[in-house]
Design an enzyme around this catalytic site. Structure first.
Site, short mmCIF file in Angstrom:
data_model
loop_
_atom_site.label_atom_id
_atom_site.label_comp_id
_atom_site.label_asym_id
_atom_site.label_seq_id
_atom_site.Cartn_x
_atom_site.Cartn_y
_atom_site.Cartn_z
N LYS A 235 -3.74 -3.93 38.79
CA LYS A 235 -3.87 -4.37 37.39
C LYS A 235 -5.20 -5.02 37.02
O LYS A 235 -5.33 -5.57 35.93
CB LYS A 235 -2.74 -5.32 37.06
N SER B 287 1.48 -1.50 28.92
CA SER B 287 0.61 -2.60 28.49
C SER B 287 0.10 -2.33 27.08
O SER B 287 -0.13 -1.17 26.70
CB SER B 287 -0.57 -2.66 29.46
N TYR C 69 -8.00 1.32 34.39
CA TYR C 69 -6.66 0.70 34.47
C TYR C 69 -5.83 1.09 33.24
O TYR C 69 -4.70 1.55 33.35
CB TYR C 69 -6.79 -0.84 34.56
N LYS D 60 -2.30 3.54 32.74
CA LYS D 60 -1.05 3.21 32.03
C LYS D 60 -0.76 4.27 30.97
O LYS D 60 0.37 4.73 30.82
CB LYS D 60 -1.15 1.83 31.36
N ASN E 78 0.16 -10.29 26.43
CA ASN E 78 -0.53 -11.07 27.49
C ASN E 78 0.45 -12.03 28.17
O ASN E 78 0.66 -13.14 27.68
CB ASN E 78 -1.71 -11.83 26.89
P1 NAD Z 1 1.21 -8.26 40.29
O1 NAD Z 1 0.00 -7.72 40.95
O2 NAD Z 1 1.49 -9.71 40.42
O3 NAD Z 1 2.50 -7.46 40.78
C1 NAD Z 1 2.46 -6.11 41.16
C2 NAD Z 1 3.17 -6.00 42.49
O4 NAD Z 1 3.17 -4.63 42.90
C3 NAD Z 1 2.49 -6.80 43.60
O5 NAD Z 1 3.45 -7.58 44.28
C4 NAD Z 1 1.89 -5.72 44.53
O6 NAD Z 1 1.88 -6.15 45.86
C5 NAD Z 1 2.83 -4.57 44.28
N1 NAD Z 1 2.26 -3.23 44.49
C6 NAD Z 1 1.08 -2.75 44.04
N2 NAD Z 1 0.95 -1.46 44.37
C7 NAD Z 1 2.08 -1.11 45.04
C8 NAD Z 1 2.54 0.10 45.63
N3 NAD Z 1 1.81 1.21 45.59
N4 NAD Z 1 3.74 0.09 46.23
C9 NAD Z 1 4.48 -1.03 46.29
N5 NAD Z 1 4.11 -2.20 45.75
C10 NAD Z 1 2.91 -2.23 45.13
O7 NAD Z 1 1.13 -7.84 38.75
P2 NAD Z 1 2.02 -8.31 37.52
O8 NAD Z 1 1.18 -9.16 36.63
O9 NAD Z 1 3.32 -8.82 37.97
O10 NAD Z 1 2.20 -6.92 36.78
C11 NAD Z 1 3.33 -6.11 36.98
C12 NAD Z 1 3.15 -4.82 36.20
O11 NAD Z 1 2.99 -5.13 34.82
C13 NAD Z 1 1.93 -4.01 36.61
O12 NAD Z 1 2.27 -2.64 36.57
C14 NAD Z 1 0.92 -4.34 35.54
O13 NAD Z 1 -0.01 -3.29 35.37
C15 NAD Z 1 1.81 -4.51 34.32
N6 NAD Z 1 1.22 -5.35 33.30
C16 NAD Z 1 0.77 -6.60 33.65
C17 NAD Z 1 0.16 -7.40 32.69
C18 NAD Z 1 -0.41 -8.74 33.05
O14 NAD Z 1 -1.28 -9.23 32.36
N7 NAD Z 1 0.05 -9.40 34.12
C19 NAD Z 1 0.07 -6.95 31.37
C20 NAD Z 1 0.57 -5.69 31.05
C21 NAD Z 1 1.14 -4.90 32.03
C1 WQD Z 2 -7.82 -13.07 27.11
C2 WQD Z 2 -8.92 -13.65 26.25
C3 WQD Z 2 -11.12 -12.94 26.89
C4 WQD Z 2 -11.09 -14.93 30.80
C5 WQD Z 2 -6.00 -8.18 30.11
C6 WQD Z 2 -5.97 -6.69 30.34
C7 WQD Z 2 -4.74 -6.11 29.72
C8 WQD Z 2 -3.49 -6.84 30.18
C9 WQD Z 2 -3.60 -8.31 30.03
C10 WQD Z 2 -2.55 -5.72 32.05
C11 WQD Z 2 -10.02 -12.65 25.88
C12 WQD Z 2 -10.96 -14.44 27.10
C13 WQD Z 2 -10.74 -14.46 29.55
C14 WQD Z 2 -12.13 -15.87 30.92
C15 WQD Z 2 -12.38 -15.85 28.53
N1 WQD Z 2 -3.25 -6.64 31.57
N2 WQD Z 2 -11.37 -14.91 28.43
N3 WQD Z 2 -12.73 -16.30 29.77
O1 WQD Z 2 -8.41 -9.07 28.32
O2 WQD Z 2 -6.58 -9.60 26.66
O3 WQD Z 2 -6.03 -8.42 28.73
O4 WQD Z 2 -4.80 -8.77 30.65
O5 WQD Z 2 -2.07 -4.78 31.48
O6 WQD Z 2 -4.72 -4.78 30.08
O7 WQD Z 2 -7.12 -6.12 29.76
O8 WQD Z 2 -6.61 -10.79 28.87
O9 WQD Z 2 -6.59 -13.00 29.91
O10 WQD Z 2 -8.44 -11.39 30.51
O11 WQD Z 2 -8.41 -12.43 28.25
O12 WQD Z 2 -12.96 -16.26 27.52
O13 WQD Z 2 -12.51 -16.30 32.02
O14 WQD Z 2 -9.57 -14.67 27.00
O15 WQD Z 2 -12.40 -12.64 26.43
O16 WQD Z 2 -10.45 -12.95 24.59
P1 WQD Z 2 -7.03 -9.44 28.07
P2 WQD Z 2 -7.51 -11.92 29.48
#
Ligand code: NAD
Ligand code: WQD
Length: 338
Positions: A84, A124, A149, A153, A179
Site C-alpha cells: 500500500k 481505495s 498502487y 486497485k 483515509n
Molecule cells: P497493512 O499493510 O497494515 O495490511 C496488509 C496486510 O497484508 C499486512 O499484514 C501484510 O503483511 C499482508 N500482505 C501483503 N501482501 C500479502 C500477500 N501477498 N499475501 C498475504 N498477506 C499479504 O495495510 P492496511 O492499511 O491494513 O490496508 C489493508 C488494505 O486496505 C490494503 O489492501 C490497502 O491497499 C487497502 N487500503 C488501505 C488504506 C490505508 O490508508 N491504510 C486506504 C485504502 C485502502
Molecule cells: C494526507 C494529507 C498530504 C504526510 C494515501 C494514499 C491513498 C490511501 C490513503 C491507500 C495530504 C499531507 C502527509 C506528511 C503531509 N491509501 N501530509 N505530511 O495521500 O490522502 O492518501 O493514503 O489506499 O491511496 O495515497 O494520505 O496520509 O499520505 O496524506 O503534509 O508527512 O496529509 O499532503 O494532504 P493521502 P496521507
C-alpha cells in the site's frame, strides 16, 4: 459463520477481526507478515475468547488457499492483503502489480474453484484520482489514478467487475476507503508502520512520541480552507464496522456492490495537527514544505449510499481518532515490536 480474512494481521484487517469476533463471526486469517507482526494475534485475543486461526502464507500460494478452503467452511472472504505504499509503488511497479493484482486473481480463482463466491475487496478512494467535484459519489468516474498502487486497485476493481459479468452468482463488494486513521480505543492495537510513515496521522503520532523531529506539511497553497490538503479521515473502528455492515447487508446477495467508506467530512492537515496536539497535550512541531508530487488538494466522500444500503455511518470524531491514536502510540512507542 467463518470468514477468510486475507491480510488480517495488518492495520485495518486486525481491527476488523476484533469487530468480526465481537459480532459472533469467526475470522480465519492468512497473512505473509510482510508488513505486520504475528504479535497482533495476542492483542486480538485480549478482546475475545482465544486467538484467531492463523495461516502464515501468501495469497498467491494456491496450495495453501486450497488447504484453507478444504479445512473450513468459508462463507465469505475479506481481501485486505496487499502492498500500500504509494511512493514505493512508483519505484517497484511490477512488485505492486504482482502482489496486488496477481494476488487478487489467484484468490478469486481459488474461491471460484472452492465454490466460495462472496468477496469484499479493500479498494481505495485513490481510484477516483483527482475528482472534479467533491463530495465523491460511487458513480464519480474512476481510473484517473496517478501511481502504480492506485492503478493496481483500479485494475483489480475492473477484473472483479468482469468476473461478476461472467458469472452473476458472485457477490462482489468493492469498498472504497477514504483515509483510515485511529486505533482500538483500548490502546492495545493500532497502526505500526515499518520505517518512515508515508501517511499523515502515523507521522504526527511519531513526532508526538519523540521518534521524529518535525512534521513536513506538504504545501499550504492549495485552494482549501487553510491552504493545506483536505481529506476524509475515517476511524479504523468505524471502517471495521463498515465491513460487518457490508457482510450483513450484501455479502450474501449476488451482485456487484460498490460503497464509499468515509465520514463525509474533510479535514485539513493543520486541523489534524491541532486535534493531535489537543489529544497529546503538547504542540506538534511542523514546518511548511513544497507540495508532494501526485497529491490532490481535497477529497471527501458522499456517504449516502452506505447509509441507505448498509445502514452504516461513521460515528467517531476527529477528536477520538487523535485520542485513540495517541493512546496506542504512547502505550506502544515502538509498535508491536516490544
Ligand atoms: P497493512 O499493510 O497494515 O495490511 C496488509 C496486510 O497484508 C499486512 O499484514 C501484510 O503483511 C499482508 N500482505 C501483503 N501482501 C500479502 C500477500 N501477498 N499475501 C498475504 N498477506 C499479504 O495495510 P492496511 O492499511 O491494513 O490496508 C489493508 C488494505 O486496505 C490494503 O489492501 C490497502 O491497499 C487497502 N487500503 C488501505 C488504506 C490505508 O490508508 N491504510 C486506504 C485504502 C485502502
Ligand atoms: C494526507 C494529507 C498530504 C504526510 C494515501 C494514499 C491513498 C490511501 C490513503 C491507500 C495530504 C499531507 C502527509 C506528511 C503531509 N491509501 N501530509 N505530511 O495521500 O490522502 O492518501 O493514503 O489506499 O491511496 O495515497 O494520505 O496520509 O499520505 O496524506 O503534509 O508527512 O496529509 O499532503 O494532504 P493521502 P496521507
Amino acid at each position: 459463520m467463518k470468514v477468510l480474512v486475507t491480510g488480517g494481521c495488518g492495520y485495518i484487517g486486525s481491527h476488523t477481526c476484533v469487530q468480526l469476533m465481537q459480532a459472533g463471526i469467526t475470522p480465519i486469517i492468512i497473512d505473509n507478515l510482510h508488513n505486520s507482526s504475528e504479535l497482533v494475534l495476542q492483542r486480538i485475543a485480549k478482546f475475545n475468547a482465544g486467538t484467531p486461526t492463523f495461516y502464515e502464507g501468501d495469497v498467491r500460494d494456491r496450495k495453501l488457499l486450497q488447504q484453507i478452503f478444504s479445512e473450513h467452511i468459508i462463507t465469505a472472504v475479506i481481501h485486505f492483503a496487499g502492498l500500500k505504499a504509494v511512493g514505493e509503488s512508483v519505484q517497484q511497479p511490477l512488485n505492486y502489480f504482482e502482489n496486488n493484482v496477481h494476488g487478487s486473481l489467484v484468490l478469486a480463482d481459488e474461491m471460484d474453484k472452492a465454490g466460495v463466491k462472496s468477496l469484499l475487496f479493500s479498494s481505495s478512494a485513490t481510484v477516483y484520482g483527482d475528482p472534479d467535484v467533491v463530495p465523491i459519489t460511487e458513480s464519480t468516474p474512476t481510473g484517473g489514478v496517478t501511481n502504480p498502487y492506485g492503478r493496481s486497485k483500479f485494475m483489480v476493481e475492473e477484473c472483479l467487475k468482469d468476473l461478476y459479468a461472467s458469472d452473476p452468482s458472485w457477490s462482489i463488494t468493492l469498498l472504497r476507503y477514504f483515509n483510515p486513521v485511529g486505533a482500538h480505543p483500548s490502546g492495545y492495537m493500532g497502526e505500526d508502520p515499518q520505517g518512515i510513515p508515508n501517511n499523515l496521522m502515523p507521522f504526527i503520532a511519531q513526532v508526538a512520541v519523540g521518534r521524529r523531529e518535525s512534521l513536513a506539511v506538504f504545501g499550504n497553497d492549495y485552494e482549501t480552507k487553510d491552504g493545506t490538503g483536505v481529506r476524509d479521515y475515517v476511524h479504523v473502528m468505524d471502517l471495521a464496522d463498515g465491513h460487518i455492515a457490508a457482510l450483513n447487508a450484501v455479502g450474501d446477495k449476488a451482485g456487484l456492490h460498490i460503497f464509499n467508506l468515509g465520514t463525509g467530512e474533510g479535514s485539513s492537515v493543520l486541523e489534524m495537527v491541532d486535534a493531535f496536539s489537543a489529544a497529546c497535550g503538547k504542540p506538534i512541531k511542523y514546518d511548511i514544505q513544497p507540495r508532494r508530487s501526485g497529491d490532490i488538494a481535497q477529497c471527501w466522500a458522499d456517504t449516502e449510499k452506505a447509509r441507505q444500503q448498509l445502514n452504516w455511518v461513521a460515528t467517531r470524531s476527529l477528536k477520538e481518532m487523535a485520542e485513540d491514536t495517541w493512546r496506542w502510540q504512547s502505550n506502544n512507542p515502538n509498535g508491536y515490536s516490544e
